[in-house]
Design a protein around this motif. Sequence first.
Motif, PDB file in Angstrom:
ATOM      1  N   VAL A  59       0.860  -1.174   0.000  1.00 21.25           N
ATOM      2  CA  VAL A  59       0.000   0.000   0.000  1.00 21.25           C
ATOM      3  C   VAL A  59       0.903   1.233   0.000  1.00 21.25           C
ATOM      4  O   VAL A  59       1.845   1.304   0.776  1.00 21.25           O
ATOM      5  CB  VAL A  59      -0.950   0.021   1.221  1.00 21.25           C
ATOM      6  CG1 VAL A  59      -2.056  -1.008   1.063  1.00 21.25           C
ATOM      7  CG2 VAL A  59      -0.200  -0.224   2.534  1.00 21.25           C
ATOM      8  N   ASP A  60       0.657   2.133  -0.894  1.00 21.60           N
ATOM      9  CA  ASP A  60       1.383   3.404  -1.014  1.00 21.60           C
ATOM     10  C   ASP A  60       2.766   3.275  -1.641  1.00 21.60           C
ATOM     11  O   ASP A  60       3.083   3.983  -2.582  1.00 21.60           O
ATOM     12  CB  ASP A  60       1.490   4.099   0.349  1.00 21.60           C
ATOM     13  CG  ASP A  60       2.155   5.459   0.257  1.00 21.60           C
ATOM     14  OD1 ASP A  60       1.427   6.439   0.006  1.00 21.60           O
ATOM     15  OD2 ASP A  60       3.387   5.550   0.423  1.00 21.60           O
ATOM     16  N   SER A  61       3.616   2.409  -1.106  1.00 26.51           N
ATOM     17  CA  SER A  61       5.007   2.378  -1.576  1.00 26.51           C
ATOM     18  C   SER A  61       5.567   0.961  -1.524  1.00 26.51           C
ATOM     19  O   SER A  61       5.673   0.377  -0.445  1.00 26.51           O
ATOM     20  CB  SER A  61       5.860   3.313  -0.709  1.00 26.51           C
ATOM     21  OG  SER A  61       7.078   3.619  -1.342  1.00 26.51           O
ATOM     22  N   PRO A  62       5.941   0.377  -2.675  1.00 29.77           N
ATOM     23  CA  PRO A  62       6.391  -1.013  -2.708  1.00 29.77           C
ATOM     24  C   PRO A  62       7.857  -1.188  -2.356  1.00 29.77           C
ATOM     25  O   PRO A  62       8.624  -0.220  -2.292  1.00 29.77           O
ATOM     26  CB  PRO A  62       6.155  -1.400  -4.174  1.00 29.77           C
ATOM     27  CG  PRO A  62       6.377  -0.119  -4.920  1.00 29.77           C
ATOM     28  CD  PRO A  62       5.845   0.963  -4.029  1.00 29.77           C
ATOM     29  N   ALA A  63       8.229  -2.438  -2.132  1.00 30.26           N
ATOM     30  CA  ALA A  63       9.636  -2.815  -1.974  1.00 30.26           C
ATOM     31  C   ALA A  63      10.039  -3.629  -3.207  1.00 30.26           C
ATOM     32  O   ALA A  63       9.383  -3.554  -4.251  1.00 30.26           O
ATOM     33  CB  ALA A  63       9.831  -3.598  -0.682  1.00 30.26           C
ATOM     34  N   ASN A  64      11.107  -4.417  -3.078  1.00 26.39           N
ATOM     35  CA  ASN A  64      11.648  -5.127  -4.243  1.00 26.39           C
ATOM     36  C   ASN A  64      11.330  -6.612  -4.233  1.00 26.39           C
ATOM     37  O   ASN A  64      12.063  -7.423  -4.810  1.00 26.39           O
ATOM     38  CB  ASN A  64      13.163  -4.927  -4.301  1.00 26.39           C
ATOM     39  CG  ASN A  64      13.554  -3.460  -4.356  1.00 26.39           C
ATOM     40  OD1 ASN A  64      12.865  -2.664  -4.978  1.00 26.39           O
ATOM     41  ND2 ASN A  64      14.649  -3.103  -3.700  1.00 26.39           N
ATOM     42  N   VAL A  65      10.249  -6.966  -3.582  1.00 26.45           N
ATOM     43  CA  VAL A  65       9.806  -8.364  -3.519  1.00 26.45           C
ATOM     44  C   VAL A  65       8.434  -8.441  -4.184  1.00 26.45           C
ATOM     45  O   VAL A  65       7.586  -7.564  -3.978  1.00 26.45           O
ATOM     46  CB  VAL A  65       9.707  -8.832  -2.052  1.00 26.45           C
ATOM     47  CG1 VAL A  65       9.126 -10.234  -1.962  1.00 26.45           C
ATOM     48  CG2 VAL A  65      11.077  -8.773  -1.389  1.00 26.45           C
TER      49      VAL A  65
END
Length: 303
Positions: free
Chosen positions: A116-122
Amino acid sequence: MKRRMLAALTVSMLAVTAAFGMGASAEGEKIALITMDSIDQHWITLNEGAQKAAEELGVTVDFMSPNTKDDSQQIECVNNAVAGGYQAILVAANGPDAISSALQEAVAAGVKIVYVDSPANVDAEATFSTDNKAAGTTAGEEMLKALEEKGITSGKIGIINVNAATDSCVNREEGFRAAFEGTEFELMETQYGEGDAAKSQTIAENYITQGVVGIFGCNEGSTTGAGNAIKASGNTDIIGVGFDKSDAILNLIDDGYLLATMAQNPDVMGYEGVKAAVAAIGGESLGGEVTDTGVSVLTKEAE
């Protein structure tokens, strides 16, 4: 307050909603909501949307976010959620590189990840966020238009960001800078205030001493700090534009110290994120779909 809608929920979002609105039951399951911090009104509103969906679907959503934007604290929250037996994690990644290892371990443990809002690299089941680059460009266009209306066609512009890693804010800055390509304006080196209003105000005050004609804040704290600095300077000719919607930001707009803010829909992110998590827990494949949850430009009434 004048509101102009730029993007509605995408058709794909509605399709996803329809697909799992009556899907497999996950009643009684536990979902962790881990945002960048638990203080900003943005995250509080996101949690409210998540709790609404939780109540409708009969699941538990625990808001277990750090008090400040801190990678190590956010990673600890992810690890605690895995250890606590949560079936899914809704997460807004503060540092996508920093948190990815912990999220990968969560996936390996069978936990469903929804951004939600901001993803990571997974890879996640689904993502619900603003099209931040496009919204950043809109912010730049709003500032550029206001400057041109004042007869200002060149000058320095300051940018206050959170850090150099947070995906959503990096994209906002990139979009903002793109709006000024080909103009005579000088976009200064970005300064980072960690999303803290007081630190951001100090940065904005330094920009003002350098004679800027505009200041852009990339998130709630950055925007509040910019507006407060413009207010303290007494120079309302400086054009302040930012992101997010809080009482402080809306008051600064109404009082003429900020021109506009790009208001996201964090309640929609939380609400749809929980629905996606429930669907994933129930065994449905969401295909990692990314949904634009829309943005509005909020300005003071012209009349």
